[in-house]
Design an enzyme around this catalytic site. Structure first.
Site, PDB file in Angstrom:
ATOM      1  CB  CYS A   1      59.496  41.602  55.060  1.00  0.00           C
ATOM      2  SG  CYS A   1      60.074  41.092  53.290  1.00  0.00           S
TER       3      CYS A   1
ATOM      4  CD  GLU B   1      68.204  37.458  50.939  1.00  0.00           C
ATOM      5  OE1 GLU B   1      67.358  37.840  51.794  1.00  0.00           O
ATOM      6  OE2 GLU B   1      68.296  36.449  50.651  1.00  0.00           O
TER       7      GLU B   1
END
Ligand code: NAI
Ligand code: MG
Length: 499
Positions: free
Chosen positions: A301, A478
């Site tokens: 990503c 996160e």
């Protein structure tokens, strides 16, 4: 390579299989088949052949897993002291370490990634449990100054049962970075790994049981996004969803979560620039660009998929970069080549289509640009490491995530132009900056719209650093202590104590 790792790799390469893999979902503390009995196969991307089968879950299996999680929330897990939760997570970290060889071989065979990368991912998973183990007994609230007649305080409660939708590019890492903080907060979890890479999450759940996690606290349901993922994210018994995957599926997950008003963290990929100034340390920048886009065959990503380079350095840099790229060996992940296969036939076709279309629009290839074939690659899913210079910055190859080993090239003459190019897509996940000028690095860090800035080392940092995206790259963070906040909610308690 240790003896046990060597034996595991040889066996997996010779037989194309791994003995003793879990076959069911992990629900309420044990492996069990799908209620429908359905199964599906997982593929070895290096060979393009199936090597293991697993349970194909559906709504009934999700119901069982969510119910197990809800029951667990009112039992021994709730009543356990936070320090004891921490000890369980610490034991889980140790067990991941003790089983690192097998976990890495399974991860490499299932995803296609190089063994060395899989080993790094497994170390990272152990580290995530170690890091969040230390957070369990430190999730403290505040007391608020309301004056002599009142008392005010906050407590941090677990949100409840959390759902984790995990992608195929970083199966064990993504599972660990979601599960460890959720468990640290005192939640129960239901994870749905990608159908391309279901195995490491199941092994992880079994290690958590061995570490002492009570039954029902960690559940894993395998299967497709449509059959198993969709009923999980739409489930009224889920209190938080952590989703990592594509923008389109993420939007669908938001819609599915809306009727229950379920909170979300979305990590949806990017089109991240690596900005290279002429004053940089060129060797370090070359190393950084190589890792940013060819690690895991670009299926990251946060891949640095756009080289944004100062015009005066461009020719020199591209010549050296192309030399390195053309020198990358391709092979089965378990043989630790320069670069492994991509994860699926579908992903290979997507990459091939996007590069071909850009070529037809006038893009210029500096390296690669086609499927990689050859006797030693067999039927595996390989794409050549590619450098492509588009006809314009508005071209789809610059604007859209390829999720493969494809680096685009854009150039600039000034810092302002570099900034405009960096911010010139709909994504906002990462930007890398290579320069010797401290002030310039920090001006760009200030002005670039992205969740992460890496200065003079791409992928710098670890689990301590919060991670997440802006704009189409998603929202929420996160990792780090911010990562635990997704899994706790604040309760304010105010009382009148005198009149
Ligand atoms: P995807 O977003 O469909 O799959 C990711 C996860 O979501 C998998 O576990 C899948 O089973 C699950 N899923 C699929 N549909 C779902 C639904 N309706 N409800 C709940 N869960 C669902 O991504 P896909 O199709 O595997 O890959 C397509 C593209 O997505 C890639 O080419 C890449 O560009 C991007 N992607 C980005 C990732 C990232 O790290 N941000 C990871 C994987 C893919
Ligand atoms: Mg697989």
């Amino acid at each position: 390579m240790s003896a046990s790792l060597d034996t595991l790799v040889k066996e997996a390469l010779a037989t194309g299989r791994i003995a003793g893999l879990p076959e069911g979902h992990f629900i309420d503390g044990r492996f069990r088949p799908s209620q429908s009995g359905a199964r599906m196969e997982s593929f070895d991307p290096g060979r393009g052949t199936a090597f293991a089968s697993f349970a194909a879950g559906a709504a009934a299996d999700i119901d069982a897993a969510v119910e197990a999680g809800r029951r667990a929330l009112t039992g021994r897990w709730r009543d356990m002291k936070p320090a004891e939760r921490g000890r369980i997570l610490q034991r889980a970290a140790a067990l991941i370490g003790e089983n690192a060889d097998r976990l890495a071989v399974v991860e490499s065979l299932d995803s296609g990634k190089k063994l060395a990368e899989a080993q790094g991912d497994v170390r990272g998973a152990a580290r995530a449990f170690e890091y969040y183990a230390g957070a369990c007994d430190k999730l403290q609230g505040d007391s608020m100054p309301l004056g002599r007649d009142h008392f005010g305080m906050t407590v941090h409660e677990p949100v409840g049962v959390t759902a984790h939708i995990i992608p195929w590019n970083y199966p064990i890492s993504t599972a660990a970075r979601g599960l460890a903080p959720a468990l640290a907060a005192g939640c129960a979890v239901v994870a749905k790994p990608a159908e391309q890479t279901p195995l490491s999450a199941l092994l992880l759940a079994d290690l958590l049981r061995e570490a002492g996690l009570p039954d029902g606290v960690c559940n894993v349901v395998t299967g497709t996004g449509r059959e198993a993922g969709a009923p999980l994210v739409a489930h009224a018994g889920i209190d938080q969803i952590t989703f990592t995957g594509s923008v389109a599926t993420g939007i669908g997950v938001m819609q599915a979560a809306a009727p229950n008003v379920t909170q979300l963290v979305l990590e949806l990929g990017g089109k991240s620039p690596v900005i290279v100034f002429a004053d940089c340390q060129v060797e370090a920048a070359l190393d950084g660009v190589m890792e940013a886009i060819y690690e895991n065959a670009g299926q990251i990503c946060s891949a640095g998929s756009r080289l944004v380079i100062e015009e005066s350095l461009k020719e020199h840099f591209l010549a050296h970069l192309a030399e390195r790229v053309n020198g990358l060996s391709l092979g089965h992940g378990l043989t630790n080549p320069g670069m492994g296969p991509v994860n699926s036939a579908a992903q290979l076709a997507k990459i091939e289509g996007m590069v071909a279309a850009a070529g037809a629009r006038g893009a210029r290839l500096h390296a690669g640009g086609a499927r990689a074939e050859g006797a030693e690659l067999g039927q595996g899913w390989f794409y050549q490491p590619t450098i492509i210079e588009p006809s314009a910055s508005s071209d789809a190859i610059v604007q859209e995530e390829v999720f493969g080993p494809v680096l685009t090239v854009q150039s600039f003459a000034s810092e302002e132009e570099a900034l405009a190019l960096a911010n010139g897509t709909s994504y906002g996940l990462v930007a890398g900056i290579y320069t010797a000028d401290f002030g310039r690095a920090h001006r760009l860090a200030r002005d670039i719209d992205a969740g992460q800035i890496y200065i003079n080392e791409y992928f710098a940092g670890g689990v301590e650093m919060p991670f997440g995206g802006n704009r189409l790259s998603g929202y929420g963070r996160e990792k780090g202590l911010d990562g635990v906040k997704n899994y706790t909610r604040v309760k304010s308690i105010a009382a009148r104590i005198s009149r």
